[in-house]
Design a protein around this motif. Structure first.
Motif, PDB file in Angstrom:
ATOM      1  N   THR A 212     -23.979   8.225  31.822  1.00  0.00           N
ATOM      2  CA  THR A 212     -24.548   9.315  31.031  1.00  0.00           C
ATOM      3  C   THR A 212     -24.609   8.906  29.569  1.00  0.00           C
ATOM      4  O   THR A 212     -23.630   8.407  29.026  1.00  0.00           O
ATOM      5  CB  THR A 212     -23.694  10.595  31.164  1.00  0.00           C
ATOM      6  OG1 THR A 212     -23.664  10.992  32.539  1.00  0.00           O
ATOM      7  CG2 THR A 212     -24.251  11.734  30.322  1.00  0.00           C
ATOM      8  N   MET A 213     -25.760   9.115  28.980  1.00  0.00           N
ATOM      9  CA  MET A 213     -25.916   8.900  27.542  1.00  0.00           C
ATOM     10  C   MET A 213     -25.659  10.250  26.873  1.00  0.00           C
ATOM     11  O   MET A 213     -26.509  11.149  26.917  1.00  0.00           O
ATOM     12  CB  MET A 213     -27.330   8.406  27.218  1.00  0.00           C
ATOM     13  CG  MET A 213     -27.656   7.060  27.820  1.00  0.00           C
ATOM     14  SD  MET A 213     -26.667   5.725  27.153  1.00  0.00           S
ATOM     15  CE  MET A 213     -27.301   5.641  25.500  1.00  0.00           C
ATOM     16  N   ARG A 214     -24.479  10.390  26.318  1.00  0.00           N
ATOM     17  CA  ARG A 214     -24.103  11.658  25.691  1.00  0.00           C
ATOM     18  C   ARG A 214     -24.886  11.864  24.408  1.00  0.00           C
ATOM     19  O   ARG A 214     -24.978  10.968  23.573  1.00  0.00           O
ATOM     20  CB  ARG A 214     -22.604  11.680  25.423  1.00  0.00           C
ATOM     21  CG  ARG A 214     -21.810  11.586  26.723  1.00  0.00           C
ATOM     22  CD  ARG A 214     -20.321  11.601  26.521  1.00  0.00           C
ATOM     23  NE  ARG A 214     -19.918  10.495  25.655  1.00  0.00           N
ATOM     24  CZ  ARG A 214     -18.841  10.518  24.885  1.00  0.00           C
ATOM     25  NH1 ARG A 214     -18.049  11.565  24.863  1.00  0.00           N
ATOM     26  NH2 ARG A 214     -18.538   9.480  24.141  1.00  0.00           N
ATOM     27  N   ASN A 215     -25.459  13.073  24.266  1.00  0.00           N
ATOM     28  CA  ASN A 215     -26.276  13.415  23.101  1.00  0.00           C
ATOM     29  C   ASN A 215     -27.294  12.312  22.796  1.00  0.00           C
ATOM     30  O   ASN A 215     -27.500  11.939  21.651  1.00  0.00           O
ATOM     31  CB  ASN A 215     -25.395  13.674  21.879  1.00  0.00           C
ATOM     32  CG  ASN A 215     -24.559  14.916  22.039  1.00  0.00           C
ATOM     33  OD1 ASN A 215     -24.884  15.806  22.819  1.00  0.00           O
ATOM     34  ND2 ASN A 215     -23.457  14.995  21.314  1.00  0.00           N
ATOM     35  N   GLY A 216     -27.943  11.837  23.854  1.00  0.00           N
ATOM     36  CA  GLY A 216     -28.826  10.690  23.713  1.00  0.00           C
ATOM     37  C   GLY A 216     -30.284  10.997  23.458  1.00  0.00           C
ATOM     38  O   GLY A 216     -31.066  10.083  23.268  1.00  0.00           O
TER      39      GLY A 216
END
Length: 90
Positions: free
Chosen positions: A63-67
């Motif tokens: 998961t790319m957090r705040n991506g």
């Protein structure tokens, strides 16, 4: 790059049409073109899209957090992929 998007139809969701479509498109892409990997990046809150990808044989990679920034908001997104040998061995 191929983009897929749309709203989920609750009436037809139970038939697995989206999963079959994703599998068919990926199979065609792997057999017609010299590619080794197909990836998808659904929003992390989009459980239906993630489930379709998983049922179609994609592997969750992270998961790319705040991506991503979209419409004035920041979202996280997931990365899923399927490799040629995974799709064609079925």
């Amino acid at each position: 790059m191929v983009c897929k998007g749309g709203k989920r139809d609750e009436e037809t969701a139970k038939y697995g049409i989206a999963t079959k479509a994703v599998k068919a498109i990926c199979y065609e892409m792997f057999t017609c073109f010299d590619i080794i990997r197909i990836y998808a990046e659904p929003f992390s809150h989009n459980e239906a899209s993630k489930r379709v990808l998983e049922k179609a044989g994609f592997t969750y990679e992270g998961t790319m957090r705040n991506g991503i920034y979209k419409n004035g908001k920041v979202f996280s997104y997931c990365i899923y992929s399927v490799l040629r040998e995974e799709m064609l061995e079925e």
